[in-house]
Scaffold this motif. Sequence first.
Motif, PDB file in Angstrom:
ATOM      1  N   GLY A 191       0.866  -1.182   0.000  1.00 10.97           N
ATOM      2  CA  GLY A 191       0.000   0.000   0.000  1.00 10.97           C
ATOM      3  C   GLY A 191       0.906   1.237   0.000  1.00 10.97           C
ATOM      4  N   ASN A 215      -1.338  -9.093  -4.049  1.00 14.97           N
ATOM      5  CA  ASN A 215      -1.838  -8.805  -5.408  1.00 14.97           C
ATOM      6  C   ASN A 215      -0.704  -8.903  -6.421  1.00 14.97           C
ATOM      7  OD1 ASN A 215      -4.434  -8.240  -4.482  1.00 14.97           O
ATOM      8  ND2 ASN A 215      -3.900  -6.108  -4.034  1.00 14.97           N
ATOM      9  N   GLY A 269      -2.207  -1.251  -3.252  1.00 17.99           N
ATOM     10  CA  GLY A 269      -3.359  -1.519  -2.364  1.00 17.99           C
ATOM     11  C   GLY A 269      -4.599  -0.781  -2.848  1.00 17.99           C
ATOM     12  N   LYS A 270      -5.067   0.174  -2.045  1.00 18.91           N
ATOM     13  CA  LYS A 270      -6.289   0.915  -2.412  1.00 18.91           C
ATOM     14  C   LYS A 270      -6.005   1.920  -3.533  1.00 18.91           C
ATOM     15  CE  LYS A 270      -8.271   0.501   2.188  1.00 18.91           C
ATOM     16  NZ  LYS A 270      -7.123   0.123   3.031  1.00 18.91           N
ATOM     17  N   ALA A 294      -9.069   3.439  -8.883  1.00 16.74           N
ATOM     18  CA  ALA A 294      -9.960   2.533  -8.154  1.00 16.74           C
ATOM     19  C   ALA A 294     -10.307   3.071  -6.766  1.00 16.74           C
ATOM     20  CB  ALA A 294      -9.287   1.172  -8.012  1.00 16.74           C
ATOM     21  N   PRO A 315      -9.764   9.448  -4.556  1.00 14.54           N
ATOM     22  CA  PRO A 315      -9.809  10.421  -5.649  1.00 14.54           C
ATOM     23  C   PRO A 315      -9.239  11.790  -5.285  1.00 14.54           C
ATOM     24  CG  PRO A 315     -11.986  10.177  -4.652  1.00 14.54           C
ATOM     25  CD  PRO A 315     -11.050   9.365  -3.833  1.00 14.54           C
ATOM     26  N   LEU A 368       1.408 -14.084  -0.817  1.00 15.13           N
ATOM     27  CA  LEU A 368       0.609 -13.860   0.384  1.00 15.13           C
ATOM     28  C   LEU A 368       1.407 -14.275   1.618  1.00 15.13           C
ATOM     29  CD1 LEU A 368      -2.375 -13.272   1.464  1.00 15.13           C
ATOM     30  CD2 LEU A 368      -2.589 -15.759   1.519  1.00 15.13           C
ATOM     31  N   VAL A 369       1.575 -13.342   2.548  1.00 15.59           N
ATOM     32  CA  VAL A 369       2.241 -13.696   3.814  1.00 15.59           C
ATOM     33  C   VAL A 369       1.197 -14.371   4.695  1.00 15.59           C
ATOM     34  CG1 VAL A 369       3.403 -12.796   5.866  1.00 15.59           C
ATOM     35  CG2 VAL A 369       3.850 -11.758   3.621  1.00 15.59           C
ATOM     36  N   MET A 401      -0.333  -4.482   6.336  1.00 22.80           N
ATOM     37  CA  MET A 401      -1.676  -5.080   6.271  1.00 22.80           C
ATOM     38  C   MET A 401      -2.520  -4.426   7.366  1.00 22.80           C
ATOM     39  SD  MET A 401      -2.459  -9.083   7.032  1.00 22.80           S
ATOM     40  CE  MET A 401      -3.767  -9.994   6.265  1.00 22.80           C
ATOM     41  N   MET A 418     -19.363   7.730  -5.717  1.00 25.16           N
ATOM     42  CA  MET A 418     -19.176   7.050  -4.421  1.00 25.16           C
ATOM     43  C   MET A 418     -20.241   7.458  -3.405  1.00 25.16           C
ATOM     44  SD  MET A 418     -15.720   6.840  -2.159  1.00 25.16           S
ATOM     45  CE  MET A 418     -15.776   8.163  -0.995  1.00 25.16           C
ATOM     46  N   LEU A 473     -12.518   2.201   4.754  1.00 19.68           N
ATOM     47  CA  LEU A 473     -11.598   2.961   3.889  1.00 19.68           C
ATOM     48  C   LEU A 473     -10.398   3.488   4.656  1.00 19.68           C
ATOM     49  CD1 LEU A 473     -14.066   5.181   1.802  1.00 19.68           C
ATOM     50  CD2 LEU A 473     -13.515   2.769   1.530  1.00 19.68           C
ATOM     51  N   GLY A 475       0.496   2.279   8.006  1.00 17.28           N
ATOM     52  CA  GLY A 475      -0.694   2.285   7.146  1.00 17.28           C
ATOM     53  C   GLY A 475      -1.910   2.858   7.836  1.00 17.28           C
ATOM     54  N   GLY A 476      -3.009   2.855   7.095  1.00 17.59           N
ATOM     55  CA  GLY A 476      -4.212   3.547   7.528  1.00 17.59           C
ATOM     56  C   GLY A 476      -4.862   3.044   8.805  1.00 17.59           C
ATOM     57  N   PRO A 495      -2.070  11.305   2.986  1.00 13.70           N
ATOM     58  CA  PRO A 495      -1.030  12.028   3.743  1.00 13.70           C
ATOM     59  C   PRO A 495      -0.672  11.342   5.059  1.00 13.70           C
ATOM     60  CG  PRO A 495      -2.759  13.535   3.020  1.00 13.70           C
ATOM     61  CD  PRO A 495      -3.242  12.160   2.715  1.00 13.70           C
TER      62      PRO A 495
END
Length: 489
Positions: A11, A34, A39-40, A53, A56, A249-250, A279, A374, A434, A463-464, A473
């Motif tokens: 990601g 993947n 990622g996203k 995808a 935006p 894949l881990v 992840m 969306m 998200l 990550g998020g 950001p």
Amino acid sequence: MKKKVGIIGSGISGLSASIRLSNMGYEVHVFEANEYPGGKLTSFKLGDYRFDAGPPLFTMPEYVDELFDLFNENPRDFFNYRKKEIICKYFWQDGKKLTAYSDKRKFFTEVNSEFGVSKKILDQYLSKAKKKYDLTSDLFLKKSLHKLDTFLSIKTIKALSRLSIFEIGKTLSEVNETILKEPHMVQFYNRYATYNGSSPYSTPGIMTVIQHLESHYGTYIPEGGMHSITKSLYELAKRKGVIFNFKKLVSEIILEKNKATGLIVNGKKLSFDTVISNMDIYPTYEKLLPKIRLPRNVKYQERSSSAVIFYWGISKIFKNLDLHNVFFSKDYQSEFDSIFIQKNIYDDPTIYVNITSKEIITDSPENCENWFVMVNTCADNGQNWDLEVKKLKKIVLERLEKTLGESIVPFIEQEKIFTPKTIEERTKSYKGSLYGTSSNNLFSAFLRHPNFSRKIQNLYFCGGSVHPGGGIPLCLLSAKITTELINKS
Ligand SMILES: Cc1cc2nc3c(=O)[nH]c(=O)nc-3n(C[C@H](O)[C@H](O)[C@H](O)COP(=O)(O)OP(=O)(O)OC[C@H]3O[C@@H](n4cnc5c(N)ncnc54)[C@H](O)[C@@H]3O)c2cc1C
């Protein structure tokens, strides 16, 4: 011998961590389930239409640039973007409209003439938001919130001495109602809670920092679309020696005496000095650390909102629309109650329409547009998404056609649909949220998982779904915090 780091996931945060660690002299291996990075933050084509995808909206491009700066490379040689003059177009169901310009004076004039809110009030509101950001950003966004030395600083004392300015006793909506009063403008500024997947009726008043970031620094469109952020960082990482392993894949993080020592990838054991999981934190514990109990905060913290997205290739040009367009619901509070309390699909939702072909003409055939439509929803709760999507599509098309006064249905020539389930399948984000967890709580920032493991040495996260949270950001900042902790260890 270089120290070896294994990163699970590519990601935006995993990519950024790989670049930073390579710059620090580590040998970096990224494992991605993947067959593509991002990622996203990826892209796909439907016929001759290109679609981003995922995210935006692009803000704070300097956090991407600084990754090139690390190697004294000029970001402009690899990654370019333009500032948007029109941030977004807004449409209400009572016929009111607003064009949000990035030029503050122009925006204030527009708001004043449409809704009668004075420039003085808007200026006071945004100046206060700026003060909140200036006092807290170094503390809350740029350092680990889970290390004592973050708090032993002059900045903390300064922030604490101005506690009342943060309006932590009020929700974002209460702050907006108190200052702005005018219902359309309250809804306009309430919408910023969705930038981290939260509800304006629960998230604390300090969150006006988000509108400060957009109105002060502006919004941007990368040349080549959002996906070019991923592409340029992936290319940078490869140039700097990061080793990528796709379709890998881990399945487990190997632990020896409370120390992470490697990964199991496609059944094979690989040794690493340090492991980072990009992840989502929930499945990281559930799937990759089966012998470690899921921490309470991870188990119980509310997930952020998710979305249903319609990607439509449309053989028509809509002159009244811009890159970003929002069509508001009539009753915002009911919409958020539905997302976070009833956890069902609201029947009069706010609709966001993103059209990159307005800016990047190659994103659609001539005289056509690529619509990313969306609707924010609850995270997956076991809904029958086929049924929900069918209902939602009808509602969305009827409202857009009514508001725009133009027909859309006969012009849809390509279609793809994502639901929270699809998002989970593509990125392994728990329940398809998200932004990881929501910020619907005064203590959300502290409850979010740290960038390191308190129990397992050499195990880190970015990550998020971990500190400081989701959105491009913050995911980039997350990687910065994580890699700085690794470097200090
Ligand atoms: C529809 C949508 C709209 C959004 N809108 C915006 C927006 O406008 N602006 C904004 O800033 N943000 C937005 N966001 C949020 C933003 O996209 C995310 O916060 C950010 O991209 C998350 O990045 P990440 O680094 O956490 O990882 P992710 O993108 O979640 O990627 C994680 C990666 O890890 C891989 N992975 C997971 N488990 C394993 C495993 N076991 N083995 C190997 N690989 C694994 C996955 O395949 C995936 O590639 C949006 C998100 C979505 C989906």
